[in-house]
Design a protein around this motif. Structure first.
Motif, PDB file in Angstrom:
ATOM      1  N   LYS A 147       0.849  -1.201   0.000  1.00  0.00           N
ATOM      2  CA  LYS A 147       0.000   0.000   0.000  1.00  0.00           C
ATOM      3  C   LYS A 147       0.879   1.245   0.000  1.00  0.00           C
ATOM      4  O   LYS A 147       2.014   1.203   0.486  1.00  0.00           O
ATOM      5  N   PRO A 148       0.385   2.359  -0.556  1.00  0.00           N
ATOM      6  CA  PRO A 148       1.214   3.565  -0.641  1.00  0.00           C
ATOM      7  C   PRO A 148       1.572   4.094   0.740  1.00  0.00           C
ATOM      8  O   PRO A 148       0.801   3.966   1.692  1.00  0.00           O
ATOM      9  N   SER A 149       2.750   4.695   0.826  1.00  0.00           N
ATOM     10  CA  SER A 149       3.210   5.212   2.104  1.00  0.00           C
ATOM     11  C   SER A 149       2.433   6.471   2.470  1.00  0.00           C
ATOM     12  O   SER A 149       1.703   7.029   1.656  1.00  0.00           O
ATOM     13  N   LYS A 150       2.614   6.918   3.707  1.00  0.00           N
ATOM     14  CA  LYS A 150       1.916   8.118   4.160  1.00  0.00           C
ATOM     15  C   LYS A 150       2.295   9.321   3.310  1.00  0.00           C
ATOM     16  O   LYS A 150       1.458  10.160   3.005  1.00  0.00           O
ATOM     17  N   ARG A 151       3.565   9.395   2.916  1.00  0.00           N
ATOM     18  CA  ARG A 151       4.015  10.539   2.122  1.00  0.00           C
ATOM     19  C   ARG A 151       3.346  10.544   0.749  1.00  0.00           C
ATOM     20  O   ARG A 151       2.923  11.593   0.253  1.00  0.00           O
ATOM     21  N   ASP A 152       3.232   9.351   0.141  1.00  0.00           N
ATOM     22  CA  ASP A 152       2.580   9.273  -1.165  1.00  0.00           C
ATOM     23  C   ASP A 152       1.122   9.701  -1.063  1.00  0.00           C
ATOM     24  O   ASP A 152       0.626  10.446  -1.908  1.00  0.00           O
ATOM     25  N   ARG A 153       0.442   9.219  -0.010  1.00  0.00           N
ATOM     26  CA  ARG A 153      -0.961   9.587   0.155  1.00  0.00           C
ATOM     27  C   ARG A 153      -1.096  11.077   0.408  1.00  0.00           C
ATOM     28  O   ARG A 153      -2.013  11.721  -0.108  1.00  0.00           O
ATOM     29  N   ARG A 154      -0.185  11.657   1.202  1.00  0.00           N
ATOM     30  CA  ARG A 154      -0.254  13.084   1.497  1.00  0.00           C
ATOM     31  C   ARG A 154      -0.046  13.897   0.226  1.00  0.00           C
ATOM     32  O   ARG A 154      -0.759  14.874  -0.014  1.00  0.00           O
ATOM     33  N   MET A 155       0.894  13.475  -0.612  1.00  0.00           N
ATOM     34  CA  MET A 155       1.131  14.194  -1.869  1.00  0.00           C
ATOM     35  C   MET A 155      -0.102  14.113  -2.769  1.00  0.00           C
ATOM     36  O   MET A 155      -0.497  15.095  -3.394  1.00  0.00           O
ATOM     37  N   LYS A 156      -0.729  12.946  -2.818  1.00  0.00           N
ATOM     38  CA  LYS A 156      -1.919  12.786  -3.642  1.00  0.00           C
ATOM     39  C   LYS A 156      -3.050  13.662  -3.119  1.00  0.00           C
ATOM     40  O   LYS A 156      -3.763  14.300  -3.894  1.00  0.00           O
ATOM     41  N   MET A 157      -3.205  13.726  -1.794  1.00  0.00           N
ATOM     42  CA  MET A 157      -4.259  14.567  -1.211  1.00  0.00           C
ATOM     43  C   MET A 157      -3.987  16.036  -1.523  1.00  0.00           C
ATOM     44  O   MET A 157      -4.923  16.793  -1.816  1.00  0.00           O
ATOM     45  N   ILE A 158      -2.726  16.459  -1.467  1.00  0.00           N
ATOM     46  CA  ILE A 158      -2.395  17.857  -1.774  1.00  0.00           C
ATOM     47  C   ILE A 158      -2.736  18.160  -3.223  1.00  0.00           C
ATOM     48  O   ILE A 158      -3.303  19.214  -3.528  1.00  0.00           O
ATOM     49  N   VAL A 159      -2.443  17.233  -4.128  1.00  0.00           N
ATOM     50  CA  VAL A 159      -2.756  17.449  -5.543  1.00  0.00           C
ATOM     51  C   VAL A 159      -4.263  17.580  -5.729  1.00  0.00           C
ATOM     52  O   VAL A 159      -4.736  18.477  -6.427  1.00  0.00           O
ATOM     53  N   TYR A 160      -5.030  16.690  -5.081  1.00  0.00           N
ATOM     54  CA  TYR A 160      -6.478  16.765  -5.204  1.00  0.00           C
ATOM     55  C   TYR A 160      -7.014  18.065  -4.628  1.00  0.00           C
ATOM     56  O   TYR A 160      -7.915  18.683  -5.189  1.00  0.00           O
ATOM     57  N   LEU A 161      -6.470  18.496  -3.489  1.00  0.00           N
ATOM     58  CA  LEU A 161      -6.910  19.752  -2.888  1.00  0.00           C
ATOM     59  C   LEU A 161      -6.622  20.927  -3.820  1.00  0.00           C
ATOM     60  O   LEU A 161      -7.451  21.839  -3.950  1.00  0.00           O
ATOM     61  N   MET A 162      -5.462  20.924  -4.462  1.00  0.00           N
ATOM     62  CA  MET A 162      -5.134  22.013  -5.381  1.00  0.00           C
ATOM     63  C   MET A 162      -6.100  22.039  -6.566  1.00  0.00           C
ATOM     64  O   MET A 162      -6.560  23.098  -6.983  1.00  0.00           O
ATOM     65  N   ILE A 163      -6.446  20.862  -7.085  1.00  0.00           N
ATOM     66  CA  ILE A 163      -7.372  20.794  -8.217  1.00  0.00           C
ATOM     67  C   ILE A 163      -8.744  21.308  -7.796  1.00  0.00           C
ATOM     68  O   ILE A 163      -9.380  22.087  -8.509  1.00  0.00           O
ATOM     69  N   ILE A 164      -9.208  20.888  -6.608  1.00  0.00           N
ATOM     70  CA  ILE A 164     -10.513  21.329  -6.119  1.00  0.00           C
ATOM     71  C   ILE A 164     -10.510  22.840  -5.897  1.00  0.00           C
ATOM     72  O   ILE A 164     -11.477  23.529  -6.246  1.00  0.00           O
ATOM     73  N   ALA A 165      -9.426  23.362  -5.332  1.00  0.00           N
ATOM     74  CA  ALA A 165      -9.345  24.806  -5.094  1.00  0.00           C
ATOM     75  C   ALA A 165      -9.362  25.565  -6.416  1.00  0.00           C
ATOM     76  O   ALA A 165     -10.027  26.605  -6.541  1.00  0.00           O
ATOM     77  N   MET A 166      -8.651  25.055  -7.426  1.00  0.00           N
ATOM     78  CA  MET A 166      -8.639  25.726  -8.732  1.00  0.00           C
ATOM     79  C   MET A 166     -10.029  25.702  -9.354  1.00  0.00           C
ATOM     80  O   MET A 166     -10.502  26.724  -9.876  1.00  0.00           O
TER      81      MET A 166
END
Length: 50
Positions: free
Chosen positions: A18-37
């Motif tokens: 399963k993806p590490s915490k860092r990978d999941r955090r990076m993915k969440m940040i990307v999704y948050l940026m897309i939602i904010a845009m």
């Protein structure tokens, strides 16, 4: 200092786990940026229309 090529056998085994915490955090940040845009585009569009 001579560069040695790192063996990439751990790269293939990492895919199965399963993806590490860092990978999941990076993915969440990307999704948050897309939602904010998208939110900013929608609100500016509404402000322009109204």
């Amino acid at each position: 200092m001579a560069k040695r090529k790192k063996p990439n056998h751990h790269n293939q085994t990492n895919v199965a786990h399963k993806p590490s915490k860092r990978d999941r955090r990076m993915k969440m940040i990307v999704y948050l940026m897309i939602i904010a845009m998208l939110g900013s585009v929608i609100t500016t569009g509404l402000a322009y229309i109204l």
